[in-house]
Design a protein around this motif. Structure first.
Motif, mmCIF file in Angstrom:
data_model
loop_
_atom_site.group_PDB
_atom_site.id
_atom_site.type_symbol
_atom_site.label_atom_id
_atom_site.label_comp_id
_atom_site.label_asym_id
_atom_site.label_seq_id
_atom_site.Cartn_x
_atom_site.Cartn_y
_atom_site.Cartn_z
ATOM 1 N N VAL A 124 -41.692 6.735 -36.610
ATOM 2 C CA VAL A 124 -40.722 7.130 -37.922
ATOM 3 C C VAL A 124 -40.199 5.757 -38.248
ATOM 4 O O VAL A 124 -40.173 5.673 -39.830
ATOM 5 C CB VAL A 124 -39.805 8.054 -37.457
ATOM 6 N N ALA A 125 -39.636 4.920 -37.571
ATOM 7 C CA ALA A 125 -39.099 3.664 -38.124
ATOM 8 C C ALA A 125 -40.141 2.675 -38.627
ATOM 9 O O ALA A 125 -40.021 1.959 -39.707
ATOM 10 C CB ALA A 125 -38.375 2.899 -36.855
ATOM 11 N N ALA A 126 -41.436 2.839 -38.112
ATOM 12 C CA ALA A 126 -42.539 2.006 -38.693
ATOM 13 C C ALA A 126 -43.038 2.573 -39.913
ATOM 14 O O ALA A 126 -43.167 1.793 -40.989
ATOM 15 C CB ALA A 126 -43.875 1.808 -37.634
ATOM 16 N N ALA A 127 -43.093 3.944 -40.132
ATOM 17 C CA ALA A 127 -43.434 4.617 -41.291
ATOM 18 C C ALA A 127 -42.351 4.213 -42.564
ATOM 19 O O ALA A 127 -42.904 4.332 -43.636
ATOM 20 C CB ALA A 127 -43.509 6.046 -41.222
ATOM 21 N N ASN A 128 -41.293 4.083 -42.178
ATOM 22 C CA ASN A 128 -40.244 3.471 -43.293
ATOM 23 C C ASN A 128 -40.422 2.407 -43.911
ATOM 24 O O ASN A 128 -39.682 1.958 -45.035
ATOM 25 C CB ASN A 128 -38.730 3.690 -42.534
ATOM 26 N N LEU A 129 -41.251 1.570 -43.408
ATOM 27 C CA LEU A 129 -41.637 0.429 -44.008
ATOM 28 C C LEU A 129 -42.962 0.395 -44.817
ATOM 29 O O LEU A 129 -43.076 -0.744 -45.585
ATOM 30 C CB LEU A 129 -42.348 -0.654 -42.964
ATOM 31 N N TYR A 130 -43.570 1.606 -44.994
ATOM 32 C CA TYR A 130 -44.502 2.076 -45.951
ATOM 33 C C TYR A 130 -44.221 2.539 -47.067
ATOM 34 O O TYR A 130 -43.002 3.205 -47.266
ATOM 35 C CB TYR A 130 -45.645 2.523 -45.274
ATOM 36 N N PRO A 131 -45.010 2.401 -48.117
ATOM 37 C CA PRO A 131 -44.514 3.195 -49.590
ATOM 38 C C PRO A 131 -44.393 4.666 -49.282
ATOM 39 O O PRO A 131 -45.194 5.451 -48.426
ATOM 40 C CB PRO A 131 -45.642 2.743 -50.486
ATOM 41 N N ARG A 132 -43.890 5.371 -50.221
ATOM 42 C CA ARG A 132 -43.576 6.714 -50.282
ATOM 43 C C ARG A 132 -43.850 7.320 -51.677
ATOM 44 O O ARG A 132 -43.642 6.802 -52.746
ATOM 45 C CB ARG A 132 -41.940 7.185 -50.018
ATOM 46 N N ILE A 133 -44.686 8.373 -51.869
ATOM 47 C CA ILE A 133 -45.258 8.773 -52.880
ATOM 48 C C ILE A 133 -44.545 10.236 -53.055
ATOM 49 O O ILE A 133 -44.757 11.159 -51.939
ATOM 50 C CB ILE A 133 -46.807 8.816 -53.133
ATOM 51 N N THR A 134 -43.979 10.558 -54.241
ATOM 52 C CA THR A 134 -43.474 12.165 -54.484
ATOM 53 C C THR A 134 -44.073 12.428 -55.830
ATOM 54 O O THR A 134 -44.034 11.742 -56.706
ATOM 55 C CB THR A 134 -41.995 11.962 -54.355
#
Length: 514
Positions: free
Chosen positions: A338-348
């Motif tokens: 989860v902490a690693a995923a927070n470093l990547y872009p987020r698309i909504t």
């Protein structure tokens, strides 16, 4: 020439098609991205320790036997499975009934069940994030509008505005952060499940050992009362002899002192007995003054003679504490993802379809239709090292959970090894105590005869009585130790929870069985 109303019908049809594409398209987005990979390594179940035995040296095929009560030899049956209701091997119906009551009414067990249900509901709540969110809204407002706000002169106007719409939003799990969060919550469910099993095992074990303690205390009290009766009779004789001039005052005082010392041990034993009874009441979910408890004696308990012993490789799949530590390790791995995923872009993606009108009766007509569709991309750029630090912290937590798991395994193997050696030593101790008790009893009888014939002094008799009392109490404690350490072995091996037909909670534990 187009028919009258053809343009309106065409627009309505286009809006209906657009609405259908918007809702259905967003609803199928999870399937498009479901095949994506979550960042971070997938957790792998740790391998069982490759050890051949629990102890450093081989154990005998059977423990030593001794004559008398609780002296039967016990043998270990390697690889034999542990029954779910292992306490029934003591062949005590009152004990079985007491444990049944405790498992049904214990507040500690009820708390563990509630914690498990809480974890399950948190998992279900998080699972909803994998699907688009659909919300319906209906608003009605009355406003006063001034044309000057748009640079035009004129009087202000008051109007009503009605709005009815359906809004859809979906956040893509591009880096697998939601998937990892689900893994973490599933691990929490597993952890609470094994906490429940541990509470179940601890409750049953505590009831058994407390009942054994009560039985031991009753036997010690009875032995002490027998010694007091013997010394009281001897003291009465000495008093009569003193009145007749056949004994000195020093002899009478000495006997009275010895009698008082033995009598002084009774209140402490009675206190321990009351405390044991109070503990049994609390373990079964009752108040001390409202618990109809049976009375336990060592004679009412049978010593199990065939003891199942799991192979070492199976222990890590049986002990609830080890399985719980494994679940926490798996959870820490997911948290790092989860902490690693927070470093990547987020698309909504967001969209809405509805109707706005100044009159409620005009809603859902062609001219009142409104819609919107939008997409947002969020790429973390500068957080002053916060996200990277949280990722490193999560990785450190993963390493900590792994070390704690290995520590739990080591302590579990130590627990089993200690219990096995204790059973071996208990049998040897009981054999020695039985022989010592027999000799002390014989010596006391001989001194009694000599004293009646005047061949020995009162001090020698009192000393023989004191030695016998100490030895006999030691015998009772050795008998109780065999029962208690036998129960401790079943607890150390996991208690057979995987063989229960009905789990401790409504959730099935089939996938977690060894």
């Amino acid at each position: 020439m187009k028919p009258i109303g053809a343009d309106v019908a065409t627009k309505d049809m286009k809006m209906s098609i657009l609405r259908m594409v918007l809702v259905r398209g967003l609803a199928t987005l999870p399937a498009w991205f479901g095949a994506g990979c979550a960042v971070g390594p997938d957790f792998r179940q740790p391998e069982a320790p490759t050890v051949a035995s629990y102890t450093s040296s081989s154990m005998p095929d059977a423990t030593t036997s001794s004559p008398g009560f609780a002296g039967a030899a016990q043998r270990l049956v390697v690889g034999d499975d542990i029954p779910a209701q292992w306490w029934e091997l003591f062949h005590s119906d009152p004990l079985n009934e007491l444990i049944r009551r405790g498992l049904a009414d214990s507040p500690s067990l009820a708390a563990a069940q509630a914690r498990l249900r809480q974890a399950q509901e948190n998992l279900r709540a998080e699972d909803g994030r994998q699907s688009p969110n659909v919300d319906a809204s209906l608003t009605a407002t009355r406003q006063r509008f001034s044309p000057s706000t748009i640079g035009q002169p004129g009087p202000s106007s008051v109007f009503n505005l009605y709005n009815a719409s359906v809004e859809v939003s979906y956040a893509f799990d591009v880096a697998g952060g939601v998937q990892r969060e689900l893994e973490a919550l599933q691990s929490e469910v597993s952890y609470q499940q094994f906490q429940l099993e541990a509470a179940h095992l601890a409750l049953a074990s505590n009831i058994v050992t407390t009942a054994i303690k009560e039985a031991s205390l009753r036997a010690q009290i009875q032995a002490t009362q027998e010694i007091i009766a013997a010394q009281q009779a001897q003291f009465d004789i000495s008093q009569r002899q003193f009145k007749l001039g056949g004994a000195t005052r020093a002899d009478v005082i000495t006997q009275r002192t010895e009698l008082s010392q033995v009598q002084a041990t009774l209140p402490a034993l009675n206190k321990e007995l009351f405390l044991a009874r109070h503990q049994l009441a609390a373990l079964t979910g009752k108040f001390p003054n409202d618990a109809a408890l049976p009375e336990f004696t060592l004679a009412s308990l049978a010593l199990p003679q065939a003891l199942p012993l799991s192979v070492p490789s199976a222990l890590v799949r049986q002990r609830p504490d080890i399985r719980g530590a494994e679940a926490l390790w798996r959870q820490a791995n997911a948290r790092a993802g989860v902490a690693a995923a927070n470093l990547y872009p987020r698309i909504t993606l967001t969209g809405s379809y509805g109707s706005q009108a100044n009159n409620a009766g005009d809603l859902f007509t062609g001219p009142s239709t409104v819609w919107n569709f939008g997409a947002a991309l969020l790429q973390p750029i500068f957080h002053n090292g916060e996200l990277s630090a949280r990722h490193r912290a999560a990785l450190a937590g993963y390493e900590q959970a792994g070390a704690l798991y290995r520590d739990t395994v080591l302590r579990a193997f130590q627990n089993v090894a200690d219990t096995l050696r204790a059973l071996e030593a208990d049998a040897d101790t009981l054999k020695a105590q039985t022989e010592t008790d027999s000799l002390a009893r014989e010596s006391l009888d001989l001194v009694h005869k000599q004293h009646r014939l005047g061949a020995t002094t009162t001090l020698v008799l009192l000393d023989a009585q004191r030695r016998y009392q100490q030895v006999h109490v030691g015998l009772i404690q050795a008998q109780a130790a065999r029962y208690a350490d036998t129960a401790a072995l079943f607890q150390a091996l996991g208690g057979g929870w995987w063989n229960r037909a009905t789990p401790t909670d409504t959730t099935s534990v089939t996938e977690n069985k060894p």
